[in-house]
Scaffold this motif. Structure first.
Motif, PDB file in Angstrom:
ATOM      1  N   PHE A   6       0.827  -1.199   0.000  1.00 11.57           N
ATOM      2  CA  PHE A   6       0.000   0.000   0.000  1.00 11.57           C
ATOM      3  C   PHE A   6       0.866   1.256   0.000  1.00 11.57           C
ATOM      4  O   PHE A   6       0.476   2.276   0.547  1.00 11.57           O
ATOM      5  CB  PHE A   6      -0.914   0.002   1.229  1.00 11.57           C
ATOM      6  CG  PHE A   6      -1.985  -1.040   1.170  1.00 11.57           C
ATOM      7  CD1 PHE A   6      -3.076  -0.874   0.340  1.00 11.57           C
ATOM      8  CD2 PHE A   6      -1.915  -2.171   1.941  1.00 11.57           C
ATOM      9  CE1 PHE A   6      -4.067  -1.826   0.276  1.00 11.57           C
ATOM     10  CE2 PHE A   6      -2.899  -3.138   1.878  1.00 11.57           C
ATOM     11  CZ  PHE A   6      -3.981  -2.968   1.043  1.00 11.57           C
ATOM     12  N   ASP A   7       2.055   1.173  -0.599  1.00 11.34           N
ATOM     13  CA  ASP A   7       2.946   2.330  -0.589  1.00 11.34           C
ATOM     14  C   ASP A   7       2.273   3.564  -1.171  1.00 11.34           C
ATOM     15  O   ASP A   7       2.358   4.662  -0.603  1.00 11.34           O
ATOM     16  CB  ASP A   7       4.228   2.022  -1.383  1.00 11.34           C
ATOM     17  CG  ASP A   7       5.101   0.993  -0.670  1.00 11.34           C
ATOM     18  OD1 ASP A   7       4.997   0.922   0.563  1.00 11.34           O
ATOM     19  OD2 ASP A   7       5.853   0.284  -1.338  1.00 11.34           O
ATOM     20  N   LYS A   8       1.638   3.397  -2.315  1.00 19.87           N
ATOM     21  CA  LYS A   8       1.019   4.550  -2.968  1.00 19.87           C
ATOM     22  C   LYS A   8      -0.133   5.088  -2.130  1.00 19.87           C
ATOM     23  O   LYS A   8      -0.255   6.307  -1.941  1.00 19.87           O
ATOM     24  CB  LYS A   8       0.520   4.155  -4.353  1.00 19.87           C
ATOM     25  CG  LYS A   8      -0.132   5.308  -5.127  1.00 19.87           C
ATOM     26  CD  LYS A   8      -0.379   4.922  -6.576  1.00 19.87           C
ATOM     27  CE  LYS A   8      -1.191   3.647  -6.690  1.00 19.87           C
ATOM     28  NZ  LYS A   8      -1.419   3.243  -8.087  1.00 19.87           N
ATOM     29  N   GLY A  33       4.474  11.771  -7.961  1.00 22.07           N
ATOM     30  CA  GLY A  33       5.195  11.152  -9.071  1.00 22.07           C
ATOM     31  C   GLY A  33       4.340  10.202  -9.866  1.00 22.07           C
ATOM     32  O   GLY A  33       4.837   9.199 -10.390  1.00 22.07           O
ATOM     33  N   ILE A  34       3.027  10.492  -9.949  1.00 22.44           N
ATOM     34  CA  ILE A  34       2.111   9.654 -10.717  1.00 22.44           C
ATOM     35  C   ILE A  34       1.341  10.541 -11.687  1.00 22.44           C
ATOM     36  O   ILE A  34       1.426  11.768 -11.633  1.00 22.44           O
ATOM     37  CB  ILE A  34       1.111   8.910  -9.796  1.00 22.44           C
ATOM     38  CG1 ILE A  34       0.266   9.909  -9.011  1.00 22.44           C
ATOM     39  CG2 ILE A  34       1.861   7.970  -8.848  1.00 22.44           C
ATOM     40  CD1 ILE A  34      -0.782   9.256  -8.129  1.00 22.44           C
ATOM     41  N   SER A  35       0.576   9.925 -12.585  1.00 20.97           N
ATOM     42  CA  SER A  35      -0.247  10.689 -13.520  1.00 20.97           C
ATOM     43  C   SER A  35      -1.581  11.034 -12.876  1.00 20.97           C
ATOM     44  O   SER A  35      -1.977  10.450 -11.857  1.00 20.97           O
ATOM     45  CB  SER A  35      -0.482   9.865 -14.791  1.00 20.97           C
ATOM     46  OG  SER A  35      -1.255   8.711 -14.493  1.00 20.97           O
ATOM     47  N   ASP A  40      -6.788   9.482 -10.096  1.00 20.26           N
ATOM     48  CA  ASP A  40      -8.225   9.186 -10.077  1.00 20.26           C
ATOM     49  C   ASP A  40      -8.482   7.715  -9.735  1.00 20.26           C
ATOM     50  O   ASP A  40      -9.420   7.387  -8.994  1.00 20.26           O
ATOM     51  CB  ASP A  40      -8.852   9.533 -11.430  1.00 20.26           C
ATOM     52  CG  ASP A  40      -8.820  11.025 -11.715  1.00 20.26           C
ATOM     53  OD1 ASP A  40      -8.777  11.807 -10.739  1.00 20.26           O
ATOM     54  OD2 ASP A  40      -8.837  11.411 -12.895  1.00 20.26           O
ATOM     55  N   LYS A  41      -7.652   6.818 -10.278  1.00 22.89           N
ATOM     56  CA  LYS A  41      -7.811   5.395  -9.975  1.00 22.89           C
ATOM     57  C   LYS A  41      -7.566   5.126  -8.492  1.00 22.89           C
ATOM     58  O   LYS A  41      -8.265   4.305  -7.878  1.00 22.89           O
ATOM     59  CB  LYS A  41      -6.830   4.565 -10.825  1.00 22.89           C
ATOM     60  CG  LYS A  41      -7.222   4.420 -12.290  1.00 22.89           C
ATOM     61  CD  LYS A  41      -6.155   3.702 -13.079  1.00 22.89           C
ATOM     62  CE  LYS A  41      -5.872   2.317 -12.521  1.00 22.89           C
ATOM     63  NZ  LYS A  41      -4.833   1.610 -13.323  1.00 22.89           N
ATOM     64  N   THR A  42      -6.589   5.816  -7.909  1.00 24.46           N
ATOM     65  CA  THR A  42      -6.295   5.623  -6.489  1.00 24.46           C
ATOM     66  C   THR A  42      -7.448   6.109  -5.628  1.00 24.46           C
ATOM     67  O   THR A  42      -7.793   5.477  -4.615  1.00 24.46           O
ATOM     68  CB  THR A  42      -5.003   6.364  -6.105  1.00 24.46           C
ATOM     69  OG1 THR A  42      -3.941   5.955  -6.975  1.00 24.46           O
ATOM     70  CG2 THR A  42      -4.608   6.064  -4.671  1.00 24.46           C
ATOM     71  N   ILE A  43      -8.059   7.227  -6.001  1.00 24.29           N
ATOM     72  CA  ILE A  43      -9.231   7.729  -5.271  1.00 24.29           C
ATOM     73  C   ILE A  43     -10.345   6.686  -5.284  1.00 24.29           C
ATOM     74  O   ILE A  43     -10.966   6.391  -4.245  1.00 24.29           O
ATOM     75  CB  ILE A  43      -9.735   9.046  -5.892  1.00 24.29           C
ATOM     76  CG1 ILE A  43      -8.844  10.219  -5.476  1.00 24.29           C
ATOM     77  CG2 ILE A  43     -11.178   9.327  -5.492  1.00 24.29           C
ATOM     78  CD1 ILE A  43      -9.098  10.709  -4.070  1.00 24.29           C
ATOM     79  N   TYR A 258       6.685   9.365  -3.695  1.00 20.74           N
ATOM     80  CA  TYR A 258       6.372   8.058  -4.268  1.00 20.74           C
ATOM     81  C   TYR A 258       6.724   8.114  -5.749  1.00 20.74           C
ATOM     82  O   TYR A 258       6.725   9.180  -6.364  1.00 20.74           O
ATOM     83  CB  TYR A 258       4.877   7.738  -4.088  1.00 20.74           C
ATOM     84  CG  TYR A 258       4.462   6.418  -4.710  1.00 20.74           C
ATOM     85  CD1 TYR A 258       4.696   5.221  -4.059  1.00 20.74           C
ATOM     86  CD2 TYR A 258       3.834   6.383  -5.954  1.00 20.74           C
ATOM     87  CE1 TYR A 258       4.328   4.011  -4.620  1.00 20.74           C
ATOM     88  CE2 TYR A 258       3.458   5.174  -6.526  1.00 20.74           C
ATOM     89  CZ  TYR A 258       3.713   3.998  -5.859  1.00 20.74           C
ATOM     90  OH  TYR A 258       3.355   2.812  -6.424  1.00 20.74           O
ATOM     91  N   HIS A 259       7.010   6.953  -6.316  1.00 21.30           N
ATOM     92  CA  HIS A 259       7.294   6.879  -7.752  1.00 21.30           C
ATOM     93  C   HIS A 259       6.563   5.682  -8.327  1.00 21.30           C
ATOM     94  O   HIS A 259       6.730   4.559  -7.853  1.00 21.30           O
ATOM     95  CB  HIS A 259       8.799   6.739  -8.002  1.00 21.30           C
ATOM     96  CG  HIS A 259       9.153   6.709  -9.468  1.00 21.30           C
ATOM     97  ND1 HIS A 259       9.120   7.830 -10.265  1.00 21.30           N
ATOM     98  CD2 HIS A 259       9.523   5.683 -10.277  1.00 21.30           C
ATOM     99  CE1 HIS A 259       9.475   7.497 -11.493  1.00 21.30           C
ATOM    100  NE2 HIS A 259       9.716   6.201 -11.522  1.00 21.30           N
ATOM    101  N   SER A 260       5.729   5.936  -9.317  1.00 19.58           N
ATOM    102  CA  SER A 260       4.937   4.854  -9.911  1.00 19.58           C
ATOM    103  C   SER A 260       5.832   3.909 -10.699  1.00 19.58           C
ATOM    104  O   SER A 260       6.878   4.297 -11.229  1.00 19.58           O
ATOM    105  CB  SER A 260       3.862   5.435 -10.830  1.00 19.58           C
ATOM    106  OG  SER A 260       4.464   6.186 -11.870  1.00 19.58           O
TER     107      SER A 260
END
Length: 448
Positions: A6-8, A33-35, A40-43, A258-260
């Motif tokens: 669950f780092d992100k 460091g994400i798009s 939106d996907k993480t939300i 964070y880095h995707s």
């Protein structure tokens, strides 16, 4: 059981709490460091996780409700729900919930539980077999959630909640109040919050009022420390088994946290995180700022290294070292940190401070606190007005906040450089309280 990283989500929610929604979607994505698409996907993913751990009558509760503006209304730390369900696959989450709910009412055999699971599982999820149910029961028994009843075959299981069920209503309410306070004040606290939630459900089944919130309003200031507990148990397990760890580390000054992991080679971007391999040796917690620290031996630089746990992502275990090597590295760490107020590896320096006793107080709370928190420091030159405190520490950076917290009851004598730093800081504070205009007259009562 399946394990997920669950780092992100951890870094996402940490920023959400710290920024209070001040960032735009693009700023949030850049900081992580994400798009924006991944944002939106993480939300959506976090909303699904939050919904899966809420009761059926609360599933419509918006995730925004977890970020209330009133400090004391935020009873549950925002990230706690990550510990509640999504370390399991979706099918496991449903299956275990059905097993526990069924065993709350009566004792059942594995075959009876298999039938109940097949009837209660959603159509889109795979149905379990007898081997899977027995594996789940073994896991729940080891976790202390259920217990096996004595007797021959077929074996029967029941919920292991005898302790709570034997308590009177008053005893259950007192226990909940105690756990509520301890969960918010002790370290680590995740297990305490989970216990508190279980007791809250037991009280709800008895239709008892939750009066603890009326009695205790104290909440720990650093909720984000709970996020770092996701790494804590992996690290402690690695320390016990003498295993090395590798991870990407983002320093507190880094522009990203964070880095995707991009799978398309055309869109791979360099990460600001530093790939690190180390032998973990000790974990330290800073009560002053609510921070976890990982101490160990860096493989790349061949020296003692310290990492703030909030900057660790993509944590994985690697090779095992011998007992002799582990003992040698641990001894080196102990030597380097023997005079650390917390984890500082600076050059040892002797700090001399004069503390002034409180006038007219029945108890010398200044001396009591210095003796309690002063670690290996020595008290000398005592009289009715003051006493001298002397301690040797690695650098002065970590002891400064502690000394500063005594205010006018503390005067730094040595080293001269530290004394000058305090003089400069107190002069700056005094300037903040200077009148805006020199001709402002304050009332006689001292109020502006």
């Amino acid at each position: 059981m399946a394990k997920e990283s669950f780092d992100k989500e951890i870094q996402f929610l940490r920023m959400l709490v710290l920024t209070s929604g001040a960032y735009s979607r693009q700023q949030f994505a850049d900081r992580l460091g994400i798009s924006v698409h991944t944002f939106d996907k993480t939300i959506r993913r976090l909303k699904d996780i939050a919904g899966s751990v809420q009761q059926a009558d609360e599933q419509n509760k918006a995730m925004a409700d977890m970020l209330r503006t009133s400090y004391y209304e935020s009873a549950d730390p925002l990230l706690l729900f990550l510990f509640r369900s999504k370390s399991l696959k979706e099918s496991e989450s449903y299956r275990l919930s059905l097993l526990i709910a069924s065993l709350q009412e009566q004792a059942l055999t594995p075959l009876e539980l298999l039938d109940l699971c097949c009837e209660g599982m959603p159509e889109e999820l795979a149905l379990p077999d007898e081997k899977t149910i027995r594996s789940d029961l073994k896991y729940l028994e080891q976790a202390g959630v259920i217990r096996r009843l004595p007797g021959g075959r077929p074996q029967k299981y029941t919920a292991h909640n005898d302790f709570v069920s034997m308590l009177s209503d008053e005893e259950l309410s007192d226990l909940y109040a105690f756990v509520d306070v301890m969960a918010n004040t002790q370290v680590p606290s995740v297990q305490g919050y989970l216990l508190r939630d279980s007791l809250k459900k037991a009280m709800k089944r008895r239709q008892l009022p939750d009066g603890a919130s009326d009695l205790f309003l104290y909440k720990y200031h650093y909720h984000s420390r709970i996020l770092d507990e996701a790494h804590l148990y992996t690290i402690m397990q690695a320390i016990e088994s003498r295993r090395k760890l590798s991870f990407h580390y983002f320093t507190p000054k880094s522009n990203q946290s964070y880095h995707s992991k991009n799978t398309n080679p055309m869109f791979v971007k360099p990460s600001e995180g530093r790939l690190t391999e180390m032998l973990p040796l000790k974990v330290a917690y800073d009560h002053q700022y609510g921070r976890w620290y990982l101490l160990g031996y860096s493989s790349g630089r061949s020296q003692v290294a310290i990492f703030r746990m909030e900057g660790i992502t993509q944590l994985v275990e690697s090779g095992v070292v011998t007992e002799d090597e582990h003992a040698a590295k641990l001894a080196a760490l102990e030597r380097n940190t023997s005079f650390s107020w917390l984890v500082d590896l600076g050059r040892p320096v002797t700090v001399k401070v004069r503390f002034f006793n409180p006038e007219g107080a029945k108890r010398n709370f200044i001396k009591d606190r210095v003796q309690l928190q002063g670690q290996w420091g020595v008290l000398t030159d005592e009289d009715e007005a003051s006493f001298l405190f002397e301690i040797t520490v690695n650098g002065t950076q970590e002891i400064k906040p502690w000394l500063r917290s005594f205010g006018s009851s503390c005067e730094v004598l040595e080293p001269v450089s530290l004394r000058r730093e305090f003089i400069k800081e107190w002069k700056e504070l005094a300037e903040y309280y200077e009148p805006v205009r020199k001709n402002i007259q304050l009332p006689d009562d001292g109020t502006a």
